[in-house]
Design an enzyme around this catalytic site. Structure first.
Site, PDB file in Angstrom:
ATOM      1  N   ASP A 269      28.848  34.656  36.656  1.00 16.53           N
ATOM      2  CA  ASP A 269      29.600  33.175  36.151  1.00 16.53           C
ATOM      3  C   ASP A 269      30.199  32.983  37.413  1.00 16.53           C
ATOM      4  O   ASP A 269      30.632  32.976  38.477  1.00 16.53           O
ATOM      5  CB  ASP A 269      29.812  33.421  34.875  1.00 16.53           C
TER       6      ASP A 269
ATOM      7  N   ASP B 173      33.356  29.930  38.372  1.00 16.60           N
ATOM      8  CA  ASP B 173      34.763  29.521  37.901  1.00 16.60           C
ATOM      9  C   ASP B 173      34.804  28.257  38.999  1.00 16.60           C
ATOM     10  O   ASP B 173      34.513  28.765  40.208  1.00 16.60           O
ATOM     11  CB  ASP B 173      35.655  30.652  37.555  1.00 16.60           C
TER      12      ASP B 173
ATOM     13  N   ASP C   6      45.041  38.364  41.263  1.00 18.72           N
ATOM     14  CA  ASP C   6      45.064  39.673  41.369  1.00 18.72           C
ATOM     15  C   ASP C   6      45.005  40.294  42.777  1.00 18.72           C
ATOM     16  O   ASP C   6      46.086  40.970  43.498  1.00 18.72           O
ATOM     17  CB  ASP C   6      44.425  40.118  40.722  1.00 18.72           C
TER      18      ASP C   6
HETATM   19  P1  ATP Z   1      34.122  39.529  37.341  1.00 15.10           P
HETATM   20  O1  ATP Z   1      34.460  38.436  36.369  1.00 15.10           O
HETATM   21  O2  ATP Z   1      33.084  39.933  37.879  1.00 15.10           O
HETATM   22  O3  ATP Z   1      34.389  40.902  36.231  1.00 15.10           O
HETATM   23  P2  ATP Z   1      36.244  38.237  37.984  1.00 15.10           P
HETATM   24  O4  ATP Z   1      37.044  38.383  39.224  1.00 15.10           O
HETATM   25  O5  ATP Z   1      35.329  36.683  38.027  1.00 15.10           O
HETATM   26  O6  ATP Z   1      35.235  39.129  38.654  1.00 15.10           O
HETATM   27  P3  ATP Z   1      37.406  37.796  35.812  1.00 15.10           P
HETATM   28  O7  ATP Z   1      38.037  38.201  34.952  1.00 15.10           O
HETATM   29  O8  ATP Z   1      36.454  36.579  35.167  1.00 15.10           O
HETATM   30  O9  ATP Z   1      37.327  38.296  36.840  1.00 15.10           O
HETATM   31  O10 ATP Z   1      38.639  36.316  36.512  1.00 15.10           O
HETATM   32  C1  ATP Z   1      38.522  35.541  37.150  1.00 15.10           C
HETATM   33  C2  ATP Z   1      39.868  35.219  38.220  1.00 15.10           C
HETATM   34  O11 ATP Z   1      41.058  34.850  38.047  1.00 15.10           O
HETATM   35  C3  ATP Z   1      40.151  36.683  38.883  1.00 15.10           C
HETATM   36  O12 ATP Z   1      38.985  36.663  39.905  1.00 15.10           O
HETATM   37  C4  ATP Z   1      41.184  35.961  39.654  1.00 15.10           C
HETATM   38  O13 ATP Z   1      41.502  35.809  40.339  1.00 15.10           O
HETATM   39  C5  ATP Z   1      42.187  35.108  38.125  1.00 15.10           C
HETATM   40  N1  ATP Z   1      42.567  36.622  37.427  1.00 15.10           N
HETATM   41  C6  ATP Z   1      41.553  36.954  36.270  1.00 15.10           C
HETATM   42  N2  ATP Z   1      42.468  38.420  35.834  1.00 15.10           N
HETATM   43  C7  ATP Z   1      43.819  37.947  36.261  1.00 15.10           C
HETATM   44  C8  ATP Z   1      44.961  38.051  36.344  1.00 15.10           C
HETATM   45  N3  ATP Z   1      45.022  39.274  34.983  1.00 15.10           N
HETATM   46  N4  ATP Z   1      45.743  38.775  36.966  1.00 15.10           N
HETATM   47  C9  ATP Z   1      45.896  37.529  38.353  1.00 15.10           C
HETATM   48  N5  ATP Z   1      44.422  36.941  38.128  1.00 15.10           N
HETATM   49  C10 ATP Z   1      43.710  37.511  37.152  1.00 15.10           C
HETATM   50 MG    MG Z   2      34.468  35.943  36.215  1.00 16.71          MG
END
Ligand code: ATP
Ligand code: MG
Length: 435
Positions: free
Chosen positions: A72, A74, A150
């Site tokens: 997705d 963001d 993160d």
């Molecule tokens: P995926 O959706 O493919 O699992 P993602 O990196 O997009 O991976 P998400 O959980 O959708 O993960 O979060 C979006 C973004 O928000 C992350 O890429 C990160 O930059 C930030 N993020 C999410 N969770 C945390 C956290 N617990 N601490 C710090 N930053 C976070």
């Molecule tokens: Mg994501």
């Protein structure tokens, strides 16, 4: 230097590196505006046209840069949630710890987040006694936003209009080196949010990245902090791990990092027992395969598989103590679920499906009279059958039984009648397997 030394003596961690912007041009990053979804592109354009900053951020940029298709999209912006909502027609504010806006186009939802504020030494955040952030409500600059993320590879901002990637923590270099590096002081970041330890495991398994040494080092020692995380959040994260398409690698790494103990406490026991290990491995590989093929996966089925061997052991023990098979099975199911609930709480909504799958298993040995016909009509037959195949594959029950049920579903009425096994003299079935 000296201040770092003083801090070290006083036991204060030295300051984490500050964000330093690298602008990655199109020739280097290779992304094109068409790589992102039409919805995300429209949101960015709308916000930028109104004079705001807006970028694609997080997992989507990371995945695109390594050639994977994003789950997705963001968007991060300096517009406030209210401003975003006013500019984007189909959108709504979602209130959580930090407000975000969902922009909706047909089937797709794009999450729009306002840059988050100061990551350290600020008085806007509230932490609990372990350092876990329990409240934060502050908007900030893009640099602060990057610092709050993160991993370096998750802090890349793609501007599809200027077609450049903004990289504040050398995330592109880490992507190329296949390295997962925590932004800031890893121990502090894990204390702020222990779930980041699980995210480290998930991303390293899924992306096949190495955990950078300093990022990995504190995990074992801080593993217990996961006990302070609200159960529902922990469950969501474990589910993400199991449904990542790399569940087997994830669980192996959870184990390697010493993180699994209080999540699926029974896992230790199971993985040490050869048959249980094989069963779990096959269940996870089967799940991963289904996800890679885009087939649906039922979490209830997966949890039923993860907890099957504890149920089985308990069931057998009860029978050796003279309990009747079915009451013993029901008691074993309840006891196993209660034991699990004290650790990682699997929400009760999954109980029914797990219990149904387990309690249908004894029906596969009944292959006479009308019972197999009635069983085929059962709404959960298919799930129970798939589960039984896993049991046969791991050597827990005879392959004959699995073959018989595979055949029984495929043949016509007459052949079915001929297949029925009289209880006195069991026939051997043909060894043919189809799924
Ligand atoms: P995926 O959706 O493919 O699992 P993602 O990196 O997009 O991976 P998400 O959980 O959708 O993960 O979060 C979006 C973004 O928000 C992350 O890429 C990160 O930059 C930030 N993020 C999410 N969770 C945390 C956290 N617990 N601490 C710090 N930053 C976070
Ligand atoms: Mg994501």
């Amino acid at each position: 230097m000296i201040s770092n030394l003083i801090k070290k003596v006083l036991g204060i961690a030295p300051r984490a590196p500050s964000p330093k912007l690298r602008r990655v041009p199109a020739e280097t990053h290779g992304l094109r505006p068409e790589s992102i979804s039409g919805c995300a592109l429209r949101v960015v354009k709308t916000l930028q046209t109104a004079g705001f900053k807006a970028y694609i951020v997080g997992g989507a940029v990371r995945d695109l840069l390594i050639g994977n298709s994003p789950k997705d999209f963001d968007v991060a912006t300096d517009a406030t949630p209210e401003q975003v909502r006013q500019l984007i027609r189909r959108s709504r504010i979602i209130g959580r710890r930090f407000q975000i806006v969902h922009a909706i186009c047909h089937e797709e939802v794009v999450e729009v987040t306002t840059f988050r504020g100061a990551g350290r030494e600020d008085d806007h955040q509230q932490t609990d006694e372990h350092g876990r952030i329990t409240r934060d409500n502050v908007f900030g600059t893009i640099e602060e936003d990057a610092e709050r993320r993160d991993f370096t590879v998750n802090a890349l901002y793609y501007d599809p209009i200027s077609n450049e990637v903004l990289d504040y923590f050398n995330g592109v270099a880490d992507l190329h080196a296949k390295r997962l590096t925590m932004i800031g002081q890893p121990a502090t970041r894990y204390r702020e949010d222990p779930v980041r330890m699980l995210r480290a495991v998930r991303f390293s398994a899924k992306l096949e990245f190495q955990l950078e040494a300093a990022t990995q080092a504190p995990i074992r020692e801080l593993a217990d902090l996961l006990l302070n995380v609200p159960e529902s959040r922990l469950f969501d994260e474990i589910l993400k791990l199991l449904l990542s398409g790399h569940s087997h690698a994830c669980l192996s790494r959870l184990r390697a990092e010493g993180l699994h103990h209080d999540l699926l406490p029974l896992l230790d026991l199971i993985l040490d027992e050869p048959q249980g290990e094989k069963f779990i491995r096959q269940s996870l590989q089967n799940t991963d395969q289904r996800i890679l093929e885009g087939k649906p996966v039922s979490p209830g089925f997966l949890f039923a598989a993860l907890l099957w061997h504890p149920v089985l052991d308990n069931w057998k023990q009860r029978q050796t103590q003279g309990e009747k098979p079915m009451p013993a099975l029901f008691a074993a199911m309840t006891e196993t679920l209660e034991a699990q609930r004290k650790k990682l709480a699997i929400p009760r909504r999954y109980d029914a499906i797990m219990k149904e799958i387990w309690s249908l298993q004894p029906r596969f040995v009944q292959r006479s009279g009308l019972r197999p016909f009635r069983f085929l009509e059962h709404p959960r037959f298919r799930a129970a059958y798939d589960f039984m195949l896993l049991r046969a594959d791991s050597g827990e029950i005879a392959e004959d039984i699995a073959d018989w049920w595979t055949d029984f579903q495929q043949v016509g009425q007459e052949e079915r009648d001929a297949m029925l096994i009289s209880e006195e003299a069991p026939k051997r079935s043909r060894r043919r397997r189809r799924r």
